[in-house]
Design an enzyme around this catalytic site. Structure first.
Site, PDB file in Angstrom:
ATOM      1  N   HIS B 235      -1.390   1.397   9.147  1.00  0.00           N
ATOM      2  CA  HIS B 235      -0.717   0.278   8.138  1.00  0.00           C
ATOM      3  C   HIS B 235      -1.222  -1.118   8.539  1.00  0.00           C
ATOM      4  CE1 HIS B 235       1.271   2.564   5.042  1.00  0.00           C
ATOM      5  NE2 HIS B 235       1.816   3.483   6.178  1.00  0.00           N
ATOM      6  N   ASP B 298       4.245   4.923  10.907  1.00  0.00           N
ATOM      7  CA  ASP B 298       4.329   6.033  10.168  1.00  0.00           C
ATOM      8  C   ASP B 298       2.715   6.272   9.590  1.00  0.00           C
ATOM      9  OD1 ASP B 298       4.527   3.623   8.834  1.00  0.00           O
ATOM     10  OD2 ASP B 298       4.853   4.564   7.132  1.00  0.00           O
ATOM     11  N   GLU B 299       2.536   7.290   9.123  1.00  0.00           N
ATOM     12  CA  GLU B 299       1.353   7.471   8.131  1.00  0.00           C
ATOM     13  C   GLU B 299      -0.078   7.335   9.060  1.00  0.00           C
ATOM     14  OE1 GLU B 299       2.886   7.565   3.850  1.00  0.00           O
ATOM     15  OE2 GLU B 299       2.180   5.645   4.363  1.00  0.00           O
ATOM     16  N   ASN B 300      -0.181   7.345  10.365  1.00  0.00           N
ATOM     17  CA  ASN B 300      -1.306   7.293  11.016  1.00  0.00           C
ATOM     18  C   ASN B 300      -2.029   8.798  10.928  1.00  0.00           C
ATOM     19  OD1 ASN B 300      -3.456   6.957  12.739  1.00  0.00           O
ATOM     20  ND2 ASN B 300      -2.368   6.890  14.539  1.00  0.00           N
TER      21      ASN B 300
END
Lengths: 650, 650
Positions: B235, B298-300
């Site tokens: 992000h 998150d969301e790596n």
């Protein structure tokens, strides 16, 4: 398409329709050429977002910067030079639309920004979709000074609210925000030289210097000047709350909570006062790049001066005849200070006295006589008399008020000293919740008076375009329409607001200075969340009803008859619907009488429309009763219904 | 008065009604004793103004300060000590009202501030006027961490909008604003060490450090902590737009305009990355006095890591098995940096890996399993799964979501590590205009879940109180109700909005992630001024209709029958009324199909209610059709009407 159907406000200097329409789709894009100030990129981005917001076309073009500007586009903006934000700013533009594209050219980016607003106003739709009509427009303003005074002293406004109103000004091509920063009720700007001013004089509600810079920058990005006002020697209670030593009578003082003309006044006979003001003006004026600095100067009744033997002696020793002369003495000192700071001094009417140097600018609030007198005597001047939007008068009362009406006979040189005008939003009776509904949309009518030709005077057509502008101003975040609903929902405690809205649609806050007699009824911290705050000046439903009555009495068309009958029936039965809402909220009790009166006169009106026999004499007292205030508001259809009753055949 | 009629939200720990009412008039005043933090004076002044605004009583008492506080008053606030704004803030209070007066006592001013909100919620009126019912309340929160995440990265919000939402949080006794300041779509905070971050990563929309301090102060004045989030290593597109040298793949990067999971990721194998982050965190964390600092995490998906041979070599050399382990490696470095800065590190679920030190706090977005796993493994944690208010789900779906439901069997010590929860307002699909309508009033239901006892679970009663709260939140300037009208007025181009409102009242924006498939349909600069933006989650009219249908099918009461019939008739004929509005605005074309479908199913429903013969099979396809989206919204009464059709006797 017909020119008379366009929704342009203010009306440009020259508009010519041409063949063809430029149709919009999601590929619509713009480019900018020439050497504009960088502010044009932000303005063009905002233009795109507003246009996309209205049309819902999902334009592919996002944020514009000098680096992302495309080589070619269907909308070409061409700017010759970087605009300067001052009295002589270059605001002219040329706009042409045809089937193949749009061209906006302007000597400066400020003119281009004005032209973008015009283009947004041209948007139309037909069965095929959105389009701009083919048109050629050449435009520039009639007066260079087109302003709005916002008083943040009586009621403080958050930065965001100021910014929204700056956007509103830009939308109607106004170019001055007159920032009334201090008064008896508050000192609203942080100062480093005299921190007690904002610490003691503001209840904690003031703008930091950074916020001031942010506001000035925001305005400049939209081609708008910000002129600060620090009011002296009167309207100074907040200053003297912090520094009573500069008063003309011993303190202590405390922030004023009422409205009106107060006594606390600076002492113009002591050097310390000027040292104080020089420091203060030096610091404040540095925050505002504008050339003009407003020192107030109004409503000094001189009571403290009369009562102070030291001041009386000073006047005698210096041959100062009266208080007016003493204030001119004071103003001459201020003028010297401000001139030293590179500023031009501006003040209200009262500063115009025989000895006032010609560099001062006169801000006329008391009447056009003083405006012309000032201009004839060689002063530049700005008109606010007739533009007092705080008085809750209709747009139609401000609109004809021309600073230079056709029938004046001032020599051109004198007329040229009349720089323009300013609407004044004094804030004794408004809060952040309600202020937009007091400024908009009426200020747009004043904007037209100051931008457009003096020959543009059709009130009916002004209202047609004002109604459209009313809607468009909402897109900028202005709450002139929504605040009313918020207040009504609260007053109705979650119940359906329709019966209250029916009433509120035909009442207006009491006008001129009648709502707050002697400035005593309301304190600055009083609730402004009641009936009179939901009501708005220039109630549209009432206006349209009055128009229908006039038209019907001229010639009894069925359409007018139906409109009149529908309204009368609705009003007649509304009181019974509103009563349960009134019963559940003590704060609505003040609406009962006026609601009942509306019902009563509607009933009499209905009888008249139906041609039944009635007792005209009995009606008179009912109408008289119906003219009384209720909840600090007044019914706006009493005269019209009475006209029906008096003029219809029995 | 009955306890079940009170409008308290969140419900206090203990409420007992007592005899008598305390009646309000304009002499109402309050006093403060003890040794509170000075913030109590501002809070008490705001309380007075809100109470006066609702009641219209014109209280004589104005601004409260330590200097102006009266010796005695009908409302006494007693505070033992100055409250500290941290995780362990003291929020309990005791409130008693009887005929003679009001007493609010609290160990800290923060508890007193919570109690003032309770008292405002107690206000009632009867035929004699305004009063507070006699009551004794003892109250304190169940969880210490009750927050709202606001994402200002996807869409920036003005300071004022943040402040209004802080007021909203305070009104429902929440105590954390989680400030999601950076993401792929924007870096929203001014930094001096790396000015390119805000200069290149924000399109000019960022908070200055002074504004951040202003927001933190504003929150603290209301007993609310502000926890910043700087999301890394993923992000991070906005960061890498400014500083591509810290990316795991060569740049250049540019600010992301779409939604979704993006690839740009910081390189965790290079010392320069940590030097950069240490400087950045040092500067940012100094602006936020709170002990906690959120690093995202998150969301790596690690795509850049997989593709980078240097990173792969580094992993091999250091025995790092996979990307999760590499991220833990990264997090350990961050934890060291933050510990050095006196901060506790917080991150999303994904940071929970075998080697993560126990000082880190886990923010659970993926499910309660990870929450319990974290707590069992000795980590403090906060729940957001189930509180994703951006998904446009009804309050009834969030409300039962208890971080510690009665049926969990965690040991007390483990349960104590579950600190509370946070509603998450991700802002891909909201703007300053619409965000309030996505946060409020639903967040108040989550506030109750986190403040009140776990035994408070009656959804019907929650909605009753939520409807009242909805109204009260407007008084804080929140635009959850007004924005809809603004959008509808624009869509109707000045015409009467009633037919559009009838439709909008029974549609909701598409739920979960269906409105914006693959994050591709909307750009961050797309228009959010259309049908789906006027529509709100948890459409009240639809909810009440569904309730009436359930009730009617259980037992056919006339009242339900009339309500159902009225709605069906209105919906049946609405399409014809809406069509002219759709025809005049191409942006409304997307409403045509869904409006026609509403009319069709209402017609089928009416036939069923009237007991006429009908073709059930033919109806099925109509209902199927009516479930399709229109303008990214969905009808919320399809199932209910179909239930009528299927279950009513022919």
């Amino acid at each position: 398409m017909n020119i008379a159907e366009l929704n342009l406000l203010p009306l440009p200097a020259s508009v010519n329709l041409r063949e063809g329409k430029f149709r919009l789709d999601h590929t619509f894009s713009l480019t900018i050429t020439g050497t504009p100030h960088d502010r044009i990129y932000g303005a063009a981005t905002r233009f795109l977002r507003r246009l996309d917001g209205r049309t819902g076309l999902f334009f592919a073009q996002g944020f514009l910067t000098p680096l992302t500007i495309p080589a070619t586009a269907s909308f070409k903006i061409e700017v010759q030079k970087s605009g300067e934000i001052n009295l002589h700013m270059e605001e002219s533009y040329h706009l042409s639309v045809d089937i193949g594209g749009i061209n906006l050219s302007a000597p400066s980016d400020i003119g281009a920004i004005r032209g973008l607003e015009t283009l947004l106003q041209l948007l139309e739709a037909d069965e095929e979709g959105w389009f701009f009509p083919g048109v050629t427009i050449d435009d520039k303003p009639r007066f260079p000074w087109r302003g709005l005074l916002i008083d943040v002293a009586r009621h403080f406004l958050p930065v965001e609210k100021i910014k929204q109103n700056i956007d509103g000004l830009a939308a109607v091509k106004m170019n001055v925000l007159h920032f009334h920063l201090t008064d008896d009720q508050g000192f609203r700007i942080e100062t480093e030289c005299f921190p007690k001013l904002h610490e003691w004089g503001s209840d904690g509600f003031y703008y930091t210097q950074i916020q001031i810079k942010e506001i000035v920058q925001y305005a400049a990005d939209r081609g708008i000047r910000v002129v600060p006002e620090i009011g002296v020697p009167s309207h100074a209670t907040a200053i003297l709350t912090a520094y009573p030593e500069y008063a003309s009578a011993p303190g202590p003082y405390s922030i004023e909570r009422k409205a009106g003309i107060m006594n606390p006044t600076l002492d113009p006979t002591r050097e310390e006062t000027y040292e104080f003001l020089e420091k203060l003006f030096t610091e404040v004026s540095a925050l505002f790049p504008d050339e003009y600095f407003h020192i107030g100067g109004d409503e000094n009744e001189g009571k403290q001066w009369d009562a102070n033997p030291d001041i009386q002696r000073f006047m005698q020793e210096n041959g100062i005849a009266d208080n007016a002369a003493l204030q001119t003495w004071f103003n001459r000192r201020l003028l010297k200070i401000l001139t030293g700071l590179g500023k031009k001094m501006m003040g209200w009417d009262e500063i115009l006295q025989p000895d006032l140097p010609k560099d001062a600018v006169i801000h006329s609030w008391r009447g056009k006589e003083s405006l012309y007198e000032a201009a004839k005597n060689g002063y530049n001047c700005v008109l606010s008399n007739g533009y007092y939007i705080d008085l809750a008068l209709p747009a139609s009362s401000h609109y004809p008020n021309d600073p230079l009406p056709a029938d004046q006979d001032l020599p051109a040189e004198t007329a040229a000293r009349i720089l323009g005008g300013e609407a004044t939003m004094w804030s004794e009776l408004v809060t952040p919740l309600t202020i937009d509904s007091r400024i908009w949309p009426r200020t747009a009518a004043i904007a037209e008076r100051l931008w457009s030709s003096g020959t543009v005077t059709d009130i009916q057509d002004m209202y047609r375009r004002l109604d459209e502008m009313d809607l468009r101003l909402e897109e900028l975040g202005l709450q002139h329409n929504t605040a009313r609903d918020v207040i009504m929902r609260s007053l109705c405690r979650g119940k359906d607001i329709t019966p209250l809205k029916t009433l509120v649609d035909v009442i207006e806050p009491m006008k001129i200075y009648t709502r707050n007699p002697e400035g005593e009824l309301y304190r600055m911290f009083s609730p402004f969340t009641l009936l009179a705050d939901a009501a708005r000046p220039d109630a549209k439903v009432a206006r349209l009803f009055r128009e229908a009555v006039v038209s019907y009495l001229r010639e009894p068309h069925t359409r007018d008859r139906m409109r009149i009958m529908d309204h009368l029936r609705m009003w007649k039965s509304n009181h019974e619907l509103l009563l349960p809402l009134i019963r559940q909220n003590p704060a609505l009790a003040e609406a009962e009488e006026i609601s009942r009166n509306l019902s009563k006169i509607a009933s009499i009106g209905l009888t008249a429309m139906e041609g039944s026999i009635r007792d005209r004499a009995a009606g008179v007292s009912v109408f008289e009763e119906a003219r009384k205030q209720g909840g600090r508001t007044e019914l706006q259809v009493v005269d019209a219904i009475e006209q029906l009753v008096l003029n219809l055949p029995v």
